[in-house]
Design an enzyme around this catalytic site. Structure first.
Site, PDB file in Angstrom:
ATOM      1  N   TYR A  47       0.841  -1.207   0.000  1.00 50.97           N
ATOM      2  CA  TYR A  47       0.000   0.000   0.000  1.00 50.97           C
ATOM      3  C   TYR A  47       0.873   1.252   0.000  1.00 50.97           C
ATOM      4  O   TYR A  47       1.610   1.514   0.959  1.00 50.97           O
ATOM      5  CB  TYR A  47      -0.966   0.011   1.191  1.00 50.97           C
ATOM      6  CG  TYR A  47      -1.874  -1.216   1.277  1.00 50.97           C
ATOM      7  CD1 TYR A  47      -2.107  -2.020   0.160  1.00 50.97           C
ATOM      8  CD2 TYR A  47      -2.490  -1.572   2.467  1.00 50.97           C
ATOM      9  CE1 TYR A  47      -2.928  -3.147   0.230  1.00 50.97           C
ATOM     10  CE2 TYR A  47      -3.318  -2.691   2.550  1.00 50.97           C
ATOM     11  CZ  TYR A  47      -3.518  -3.473   1.421  1.00 50.97           C
ATOM     12  OH  TYR A  47      -4.330  -4.594   1.501  1.00 50.97           O
ATOM     13  N   LEU A  56     -17.137  -3.037   2.071  1.00 53.94           N
ATOM     14  CA  LEU A  56     -18.068  -2.087   1.437  1.00 53.94           C
ATOM     15  C   LEU A  56     -17.859  -2.049  -0.075  1.00 53.94           C
ATOM     16  O   LEU A  56     -18.239  -1.098  -0.742  1.00 53.94           O
ATOM     17  CB  LEU A  56     -17.892  -0.689   2.052  1.00 53.94           C
ATOM     18  CG  LEU A  56     -18.135  -0.638   3.558  1.00 53.94           C
ATOM     19  CD1 LEU A  56     -17.757   0.714   4.147  1.00 53.94           C
ATOM     20  CD2 LEU A  56     -19.603  -0.958   3.879  1.00 53.94           C
ATOM     21  N   ILE A  61     -12.646  -5.298   7.876  1.00 50.17           N
ATOM     22  CA  ILE A  61     -11.621  -4.250   7.963  1.00 50.17           C
ATOM     23  C   ILE A  61     -11.897  -3.115   6.959  1.00 50.17           C
ATOM     24  O   ILE A  61     -11.107  -2.879   6.047  1.00 50.17           O
ATOM     25  CB  ILE A  61     -10.198  -4.830   7.744  1.00 50.17           C
ATOM     26  CG1 ILE A  61     -10.160  -5.786   6.523  1.00 50.17           C
ATOM     27  CG2 ILE A  61      -9.714  -5.549   8.990  1.00 50.17           C
ATOM     28  CD1 ILE A  61      -8.724  -6.147   6.082  1.00 50.17           C
ATOM     29  N   LYS A  73     -11.963   0.440   5.222  1.00 50.08           N
ATOM     30  CA  LYS A  73     -11.043   1.588   5.233  1.00 50.08           C
ATOM     31  C   LYS A  73     -11.890   2.865   5.211  1.00 50.08           C
ATOM     32  O   LYS A  73     -12.814   2.995   4.402  1.00 50.08           O
ATOM     33  CB  LYS A  73     -10.117   1.527   4.026  1.00 50.08           C
ATOM     34  CG  LYS A  73      -9.262   2.765   3.830  1.00 50.08           C
ATOM     35  CD  LYS A  73      -9.826   3.637   2.723  1.00 50.08           C
ATOM     36  CE  LYS A  73      -9.022   4.892   2.506  1.00 50.08           C
ATOM     37  NZ  LYS A  73      -9.705   5.799   1.565  1.00 50.08           N
ATOM     38  N   VAL A  94     -11.433   7.256   5.836  1.00 49.87           N
ATOM     39  CA  VAL A  94     -10.666   8.440   6.231  1.00 49.87           C
ATOM     40  C   VAL A  94     -11.632   9.526   6.720  1.00 49.87           C
ATOM     41  O   VAL A  94     -11.320  10.282   7.641  1.00 49.87           O
ATOM     42  CB  VAL A  94      -9.800   8.954   5.051  1.00 49.87           C
ATOM     43  CG1 VAL A  94      -9.129  10.275   5.428  1.00 49.87           C
ATOM     44  CG2 VAL A  94      -8.732   7.924   4.688  1.00 49.87           C
ATOM     45  N   ASN A 110     -19.247   3.506  10.845  1.00 51.32           N
ATOM     46  CA  ASN A 110     -18.793   2.109  10.855  1.00 51.32           C
ATOM     47  C   ASN A 110     -18.797   1.544  12.269  1.00 51.32           C
ATOM     48  O   ASN A 110     -19.210   0.407  12.501  1.00 51.32           O
ATOM     49  CB  ASN A 110     -17.400   1.997  10.218  1.00 51.32           C
ATOM     50  CG  ASN A 110     -17.442   2.296   8.724  1.00 51.32           C
ATOM     51  OD1 ASN A 110     -18.513   2.382   8.134  1.00 51.32           O
ATOM     52  ND2 ASN A 110     -16.282   2.473   8.125  1.00 51.32           N
TER      53      ASN A 110
HETATM   54  P1  NAP Z   1     -13.791  -0.807   1.659  1.00 51.56           P
HETATM   55  O1  NAP Z   1     -13.313  -0.742   3.036  1.00 51.56           O
HETATM   56  O2  NAP Z   1     -14.842  -1.790   1.279  1.00 51.56           O
HETATM   57  O3  NAP Z   1     -14.279   0.630   1.165  1.00 51.56           O
HETATM   58  C1  NAP Z   1     -13.513   1.783   1.338  1.00 51.56           C
HETATM   59  C2  NAP Z   1     -14.259   2.957   0.752  1.00 51.56           C
HETATM   60  O4  NAP Z   1     -15.529   3.085   1.381  1.00 51.56           O
HETATM   61  C3  NAP Z   1     -13.547   4.293   0.944  1.00 51.56           C
HETATM   62  O5  NAP Z   1     -13.771   5.055  -0.218  1.00 51.56           O
HETATM   63  C4  NAP Z   1     -14.278   4.913   2.135  1.00 51.56           C
HETATM   64  O6  NAP Z   1     -14.288   6.325   2.061  1.00 51.56           O
HETATM   65  C5  NAP Z   1     -15.658   4.375   1.960  1.00 51.56           C
HETATM   66  N1  NAP Z   1     -16.376   4.217   3.232  1.00 51.56           N
HETATM   67  C6  NAP Z   1     -15.892   3.739   4.409  1.00 51.56           C
HETATM   68  N2  NAP Z   1     -16.863   3.731   5.343  1.00 51.56           N
HETATM   69  C7  NAP Z   1     -17.982   4.205   4.743  1.00 51.56           C
HETATM   70  C8  NAP Z   1     -19.294   4.447   5.187  1.00 51.56           C
HETATM   71  N3  NAP Z   1     -19.684   4.192   6.434  1.00 51.56           N
HETATM   72  N4  NAP Z   1     -20.194   4.957   4.294  1.00 51.56           N
HETATM   73  C9  NAP Z   1     -19.833   5.212   3.018  1.00 51.56           C
HETATM   74  N5  NAP Z   1     -18.588   5.006   2.538  1.00 51.56           N
HETATM   75  C10 NAP Z   1     -17.677   4.503   3.393  1.00 51.56           C
HETATM   76  O7  NAP Z   1     -12.596  -1.079   0.629  1.00 51.56           O
HETATM   77  P2  NAP Z   1     -11.076  -1.482   0.669  1.00 51.56           P
HETATM   78  O8  NAP Z   1     -10.231  -0.346   1.126  1.00 51.56           O
HETATM   79  O9  NAP Z   1     -10.827  -2.110  -0.652  1.00 51.56           O
HETATM   80  O10 NAP Z   1     -10.988  -2.696   1.732  1.00 51.56           O
HETATM   81  C11 NAP Z   1     -10.756  -2.487   3.109  1.00 51.56           C
HETATM   82  C12 NAP Z   1      -9.344  -2.895   3.510  1.00 51.56           C
HETATM   83  O11 NAP Z   1      -9.106  -4.272   3.223  1.00 51.56           O
HETATM   84  C13 NAP Z   1      -8.240  -2.190   2.698  1.00 51.56           C
HETATM   85  O12 NAP Z   1      -8.097  -0.845   3.066  1.00 51.56           O
HETATM   86  C14 NAP Z   1      -7.072  -3.090   2.993  1.00 51.56           C
HETATM   87  O13 NAP Z   1      -6.541  -2.841   4.282  1.00 51.56           O
HETATM   88  C15 NAP Z   1      -7.740  -4.466   2.914  1.00 51.56           C
HETATM   89  N6  NAP Z   1      -7.620  -5.061   1.568  1.00 51.56           N
HETATM   90  C16 NAP Z   1      -6.902  -6.219   1.435  1.00 51.56           C
HETATM   91  C17 NAP Z   1      -6.753  -6.810   0.189  1.00 51.56           C
HETATM   92  C18 NAP Z   1      -5.936  -8.064   0.072  1.00 51.56           C
HETATM   93  O14 NAP Z   1      -5.618  -8.474  -1.063  1.00 51.56           O
HETATM   94  N7  NAP Z   1      -5.597  -8.702   1.161  1.00 51.56           N
HETATM   95  C19 NAP Z   1      -7.354  -6.250  -0.957  1.00 51.56           C
HETATM   96  C20 NAP Z   1      -8.118  -5.095  -0.790  1.00 51.56           C
HETATM   97  C21 NAP Z   1      -8.266  -4.522   0.471  1.00 51.56           C
HETATM   98  P3  NAP Z   1     -13.314   7.312   2.903  1.00 51.56           P
HETATM   99  O15 NAP Z   1     -11.964   6.674   2.934  1.00 51.56           O
HETATM  100  O16 NAP Z   1     -13.379   8.578   2.150  1.00 51.56           O
HETATM  101  O17 NAP Z   1     -13.907   7.467   4.284  1.00 51.56           O
END
Ligand code: NAP
Length: 279
Positions: free
Chosen positions: A53, A191, A235, A237, A239, A247
């Protein structure tokens, strides 16, 4: 907040914080640090990051966010598959420790299967464990066969995989198997990440109806649904502080049988085996 135990007995909150896309833009760094700190204040003390990342940038953000608060945090980071040979894993871990400004990582994951034989990666993980540099280890993006091989090679603590209302494939095979093993699954992109994919989830009429009935947002219901699943750590993400608070509140939403049935109609569970979804 609901807690989940790893096979080691270590218990963590079922709701943690992701960091993908953090550490990429210096102009956003302070907001990202503040967001992670707010998340800790709210009890979301599991933080997930990776050397990938921001090419180390996210680990630097995490390092600043947890400075002086190490004991509160369950810290997860990941090694790139192309670094995951015996020497490469140990060198990557040292670099992560330095960026995170800690002596020990709680959970160290192989980011996805690939480049080197798993026993070599696990030998490196075992050496890091012995040296006190990591507490436990696991994998990410492994399907059922991959996990069956992995548990033959070492003491795997978890599989971190894509799981949300739209991407339910793991319910057919991987998730029940992990439950049988007493091994939690870490749900990433709960999400459905960002953009068009997230819009397809959050704009779903079935989800909107459940959200309206509870007086909460669709994202909160989507997260509450992941957290409702036995043995699953989510988990997300975030900001935006509004998202972080939403959340945290989602962890307290109780979905009734009729809500779960409505969500099953809107997002049908898998009826046959599917290839593992990955981001
Ligand atoms: P996510 O957590 O599903 O979605 C993140 C997005 O949703 C961001 O744009 C965030 O906006 C927004 N968001 C967060 N809370 C919200 C809410 N209550 N209402 C509306 N929008 C909301 O996506 P992700 O970042 O892909 O996945 C989460 C974590 O999983 C990653 O950050 C990473 O640590 C991990 N991950 C792991 C892998 C792997 O291969 N192991 C792959 C992908 C992800 P803001 O940031 O603007 O608040």
């Amino acid at each position: 907040m609901k807690t989940i135990s790893f096979p080691s007995g270590r218990s963590v909150p079922a709701l943690g914080q992701g960091t993908w896309n953090m550490g990429e833009d210096p102009a956003r760094k302070q907001d990202e640090i503040r967001a992670l700190q707010l998340g800790l204040d709210l009890g979301m003390t599991l933080i997930d990051t990776a050397e990938m990342y921001g090419e180390g940038g996210a680990e630097l953000v995490v390092g600043e966010a947890i400075a002086g608060r190490r004991s509160e945090v369950y810290l997860v980071t990941k090694v790139y598959p192309h670094n995951a040979n015996l020497e490469g894993t140990q060198a990557a871990c040292e670099r992560s420790l330095k960026r995170l400004k800690v002596d020990c990582i709680d959970l160290y994951l192989l980011h996805w299967p690939g480049c080197f034989a798993l026993d070599e990666t696990f030998d490196a993980f075992e050496a890091l464990k012995k040296a006190g540099k990591i507490k436990e280890y696991g994998v990410s993006n492994f399907d059922l066969e991959g996990m069956q091989d992995a548990v033959d090679c070492g003491a795997v603590a978890t599989d971190q995989v894509l799981y949300n209302l739209i991407k339910r494939g793991i319910e057919f095979d991987l998730l029940p198997w992990c439950r049988q093993q007493g091994m939690p699954v870490m749900a990433y992109s709960p999400l459905e990440s960002t953009g068009r994919e997230q819009a397809a989830l959050l704009g779903n009429p079935g989800l909107l109806a459940v959200a309206e009935a509870h007086g909460v947002t669709p994202a909160q219901v989507a997260l509450a649904w992941v957290l409702h699943q036995e043995g699953v750590i989510a988990i997300p993400k975030a900001v935006d502080p509004v998202h972080l608070r939403a959340n945290r509140a989602a962890a307290d939403i109780r979905l009734a049988a009729e809500d779960l049935a409505a969500l099953d109609r809107a997002f049908p569970p898998p009826r046959r085996r599917r290839a593992l979804d990955m981001r």
